[in-house]
Design an enzyme around this catalytic site. Structure first.
Site, PDB file in Angstrom:
ATOM      1  N   ASP A 260     -16.985  20.213   1.126  1.00  0.00           N
ATOM      2  CA  ASP A 260     -16.274  20.157   2.384  1.00  0.00           C
ATOM      3  C   ASP A 260     -14.774  19.994   2.122  1.00  0.00           C
ATOM      4  O   ASP A 260     -14.366  19.451   1.093  1.00  0.00           O
ATOM      5  CB  ASP A 260     -16.735  18.966   3.223  1.00  0.00           C
ATOM      6  CG  ASP A 260     -18.178  19.080   3.667  1.00  0.00           C
ATOM      7  OD1 ASP A 260     -18.771  20.155   3.495  1.00  0.00           O
ATOM      8  OD2 ASP A 260     -18.700  18.074   4.177  1.00  0.00           O
ATOM      9  N   LYS A 261     -13.978  20.416   3.076  1.00  0.00           N
ATOM     10  CA  LYS A 261     -12.517  20.286   2.961  1.00  0.00           C
ATOM     11  C   LYS A 261     -12.116  18.871   2.558  1.00  0.00           C
ATOM     12  O   LYS A 261     -11.289  18.683   1.669  1.00  0.00           O
ATOM     13  CB  LYS A 261     -11.864  20.654   4.296  1.00  0.00           C
ATOM     14  CG  LYS A 261     -10.369  20.387   4.358  1.00  0.00           C
ATOM     15  CD  LYS A 261      -9.820  20.678   5.746  1.00  0.00           C
ATOM     16  CE  LYS A 261      -8.341  20.318   5.836  1.00  0.00           C
ATOM     17  NZ  LYS A 261      -7.793  20.569   7.194  1.00  0.00           N
TER      18      LYS A 261
END
Length: 350
Positions: free
Chosen positions: A177-178
């Site tokens: 995930d970012k």
């Protein structure tokens, strides 16, 4: 050659033998970290300086994050039109007019050549002729997607290694995930990419994480969580535990082990056995332990932590060509360490 604060274990060296390339497989966890399957439409007004320019040349000026060849394909495939007309333009030689409104439908593509190389700091933990291990910082999107078409890890890989443009997704075989930090493996050749994707699908790439929750752990110190995961029908930006008899989704399995717990929260060692989008975040929330600062899944904020408290700290696999056993450990980032210390939690893993 590599930073001293990273640990690498290598065992059982053999001579490399590279298998013949095979068709690109699809790893189970190549679904994007921010659910980027939605199509984005870009609305562009042609400025006076581009009056009577060819459409493809105008788009290159207005959308510099994409290659001209990719924009040409979008035009020819019918994704570009004049807002006043229902039919797509379809021709790259179309001459645009000042003040004309052009709409472009954008969606992610595996074609690395679609995106521009962008130099950026990339922490390389290990590399050889076949693959790289990198340590991704929190805040870095892995692959271009709606809302993040540039500044991604893929853009940085294209700048780091010119050969990455010849490999689908610049060699990205799994994602974080970012706002999750930690270790990722990236292929440098198509054959290595095929091999790594097959290994991920066969559960032969071992990925371990550290997570913080603001709630105390209850019950036995280790728990096997096997809840199926699919898109949340009530909020499309989220994933959720689903009933497979009623909704689409996939089996997901995470081992959770409590390392320390008190009234302030708990520190959890997470081992992935499958790789679904947001898997650890969804499973932790489902058992009443949402990640610290993970607002999407009910976690409370915690300064200085401005992202979910999740770090991919260990990665291990057998090298697909040299057949070495590789294992990498990444130190926990300062923001998570500070939050852990403020909560009075100890980490027996060091």
């Amino acid at each position: 050659m590599y930073p001293s604060n990273f640990e690498l274990t290598r065992l059982s060296t053999m001579h490399p033998t590279e298998p013949a390339p095979s068709p690109l497989l699809v790893a189970e966890d190549l679904g994007t970290e921010e659910l980027d399957t939605e199509v984005e439409e870009r609305r562009l007004e042609i400025p006076p300086g581009l009056h009577r320019q060819r459409l493809d040349r105008a788009l290159v000026q207005l959308m510099p994050e994409f290659s001209r060849n990719h924009l040409k394909h979008l035009i020819e495939d019918g994704f570009v039109r004049n807002e006043a007309q229902p039919q797509p333009i379809g021709k790259v030689a179309y001459l645009v007019k000042a003040a004309e409104i052009i709409t472009v439908r954008l969606q992610p593509t595996e074609m690395s050549q679609a995106y521009m190389a962008q130099p950026m700091p990339i922490q390389v933990v290990y590399e050889d002729a076949y693959l790289r291990i990198i340590d991704k910082p929190a805040g870095r999107v892995v692959h271009p997607a709606p809302g993040n078409w540039s500044g991604t890890l893929l853009n940085g890989l294209l700048a780091l290694d010119p050969g990455a443009a010849q490999v689908p997704r610049a060699g990205i075989v799994h994602r974080l995930d970012k706002d999750t930090s930690g270790l990722m493996v990236v292929a440098r050749t198509r054959a290595c990419m095929d091999a790594l994707v097959a290994m991920i699908a066969a559960r032969d790439v071992h990925r371990e994480y550290l997570a913080l929750s603001q709630r105390p752990w209850r019950g036995e110190l280790q728990r096997e969580v096997e809840f199926p995961i699919g898109r949340d029908p009530r909020q499309r930006l989220r994933m959720a535990v689903v009933d497979l008899e009623r909704q689409s989704g996939k089996h997901a399995h995470t081992t959770l082990q409590c390392l320390d717990s008190n009234d302030q929260g708990c520190l959890v060692h997470c081992t992935l056995h499958t790789g679904r989008t947001h898997q650890i975040r969804v499973h932790m929330a489902a058992i009443g332990l949402p990640l610290l600062a993970d607002g999407l899944y009910g976690g409370a904020g915690c300064l200085p932590l401005e992202r979910q408290a999740l770090h991919a700290f260990r990665l291990g696999f057998i090298h697909p060509f040299s057949h070495e056993e590789l294992r990498f450990n990444s130190p926990v980032p300062p923001d998570m360490l500070e939050a852990q210390s403020a909560m009075g939690l100890q980490n027996p893993l060091g």
